[in-house]
Scaffold this motif. Sequence first.
Motif, PDB file in Angstrom:
ATOM      1  N   ALA A   1       5.114   1.833  -3.662  1.00 14.67           N
ATOM      2  CA  ALA A   1       6.684   2.187  -4.088  1.00 14.67           C
ATOM      3  C   ALA A   1       7.508   2.598  -2.831  1.00 14.67           C
ATOM      4  CB  ALA A   1       6.703   3.409  -5.018  1.00 14.67           C
TER       5      ALA A   1
ATOM      6  N   MET B   1       8.278  -1.079  -6.501  1.00 11.10           N
ATOM      7  CA  MET B   1       9.391  -0.237  -6.670  1.00 11.10           C
ATOM      8  C   MET B   1      10.125  -0.088  -5.386  1.00 11.10           C
ATOM      9  SD  MET B   1      10.281   3.797  -7.647  1.00 11.10           S
ATOM     10  CE  MET B   1      10.454   4.514  -6.420  1.00 11.10           C
TER      11      MET B   1
ATOM     12  N   THR C   1      10.143  -5.965 -10.165  1.00  7.23           N
ATOM     13  CA  THR C   1      10.307  -4.969  -9.275  1.00  7.23           C
ATOM     14  C   THR C   1      11.369  -3.913  -9.482  1.00  7.23           C
ATOM     15  OG1 THR C   1       9.721  -6.354  -7.260  1.00  7.23           O
ATOM     16  CG2 THR C   1      10.767  -4.076  -6.704  1.00  7.23           C
TER      17      THR C   1
ATOM     18  N   PRO D   1       1.861   3.983  -8.847  1.00  6.69           N
ATOM     19  CA  PRO D   1       1.573   3.175  -7.731  1.00  6.69           C
ATOM     20  C   PRO D   1       0.310   3.558  -6.873  1.00  6.69           C
ATOM     21  CG  PRO D   1       3.741   4.459  -7.174  1.00  6.69           C
ATOM     22  CD  PRO D   1       3.286   4.605  -8.590  1.00  6.69           C
TER      23      PRO D   1
END
Length: 456
Positions: A327, A351, A373, A393
């Motif tokens: 992320a 992300m 995403t 993540p």
Amino acid sequence: MEPKLEPIVETFKSREKHMCVKGEGLSIPVCDKASLPGTVTQRTCVYGGARIVLMPITDSIHLVHGPIGCAACTWDIRGSKSSREDLYKKGCSTDLGEKDIIFGGEKKLFETVIELRKLYNPGAIFVYATCVAGVIGDDIKAVCKKTEEVTGCRVIPVQSEGFQDHNKTKGHWIGCDALLDYVIGTREPEKTTPFDINVVGEFNVAGDFWGFKPLLEEVGVNIISTITGDSHVDEIAQAHRARLNIVQCQKSSNYLAKKMEKRYGIPSIKVNFFGLEQTVNSLREIADFFGDPEMIERTEKIIESGLAEVEHKTDEYRERLQGKTVALYVGGNKAWSLVRAFEELGMGVMMSGTKNGIREDYERIKEAVRDGTIIVDDANSTELARLLKKYRPNLLISGAKEKYIALKLGVPFCDFNHDRISAFAGFNGFVSFAKEVDASVSSPIFDLTSTSLRGD
């Protein structure tokens, strides 16, 4: 009627559209809005935005006209390294107090500039206006003009009152305007070549510039100035004679490149020296721009040599990182420029978000990431914690303010902001990048931490 989409995480109603998923609807979050009061935004003010653009100029004094806290909060804010002076690391403030706020701080500013000139003999003194200086109406332009006449030193006003806007992007523009109005074009270079360039938007954080500067020199271009990492003010003053601007941090410095093209006719190209593929593409674009056959041939040899040097140095890291997720919650430019570098390590970006993004930034993020995403704007601490707990993540890339949120949740963390100490740019920088990412993700410590906060 459009189907109602479930919120990405639980948050305030007015914040829901600041998060989206690529592939659903427009895939661009609502952005560039004032933060919701009371949500403890992680944003920096306009003054902070100006400071990070200008502070890496190493032979200059950076004087904050305001309360001591404004200077303390932003001291060494860039984490830039210098091969020459460390004058830029001096923390200087007029330390405005109660009496100054009542009677004005212009006299104090004048005396401070005179004293700093005597003490350090800098290449320039940048004077930053803060909220307090703006509220009490101090005329810093007039004071700067007067002290420049008295001292013979460049004294440059930066009208960066923090209250001007909710987004520090305006501070970037104000810092760039200070260079355009008072520095660029005020000195002529001793000699010019057909291959003169400026490196714009490179701040030499942790020594990044030194990772690709030798590559540019081998290609055969002549660097007039770096704006602003590891630079001198007189070098930037000659920047108007370049044939090309290469723009590394497009978030902070596209504005400057566009202004220089309009004023001086200097074209620009966007480059990215994070990751092997991006470094190769950037070198080729520079060589192709000049169209010199010898330069193009030389560039291909440099690329071949650079790739060969690092060919197997990241194999063990890739093997452990394959299939892991990351992320990104970083400054605008890194939110898209790091995506391909992580993919080269076999990782997926699940992300990407930024604190101060404008629509242009999110368009770039959308282009860089894959469908599915999550794209986030101005996430506050609670939202970020909920995102990490829900989507888990394997790594968070962010800055110091988000570090302990991740670590307390048992999410490995890697600092890609101003506090890092490893250079990640260029061919060898990619090896360092892979090593540091692997050290975070593969650390056994996260198998030993409590699961109570994670919700496992």
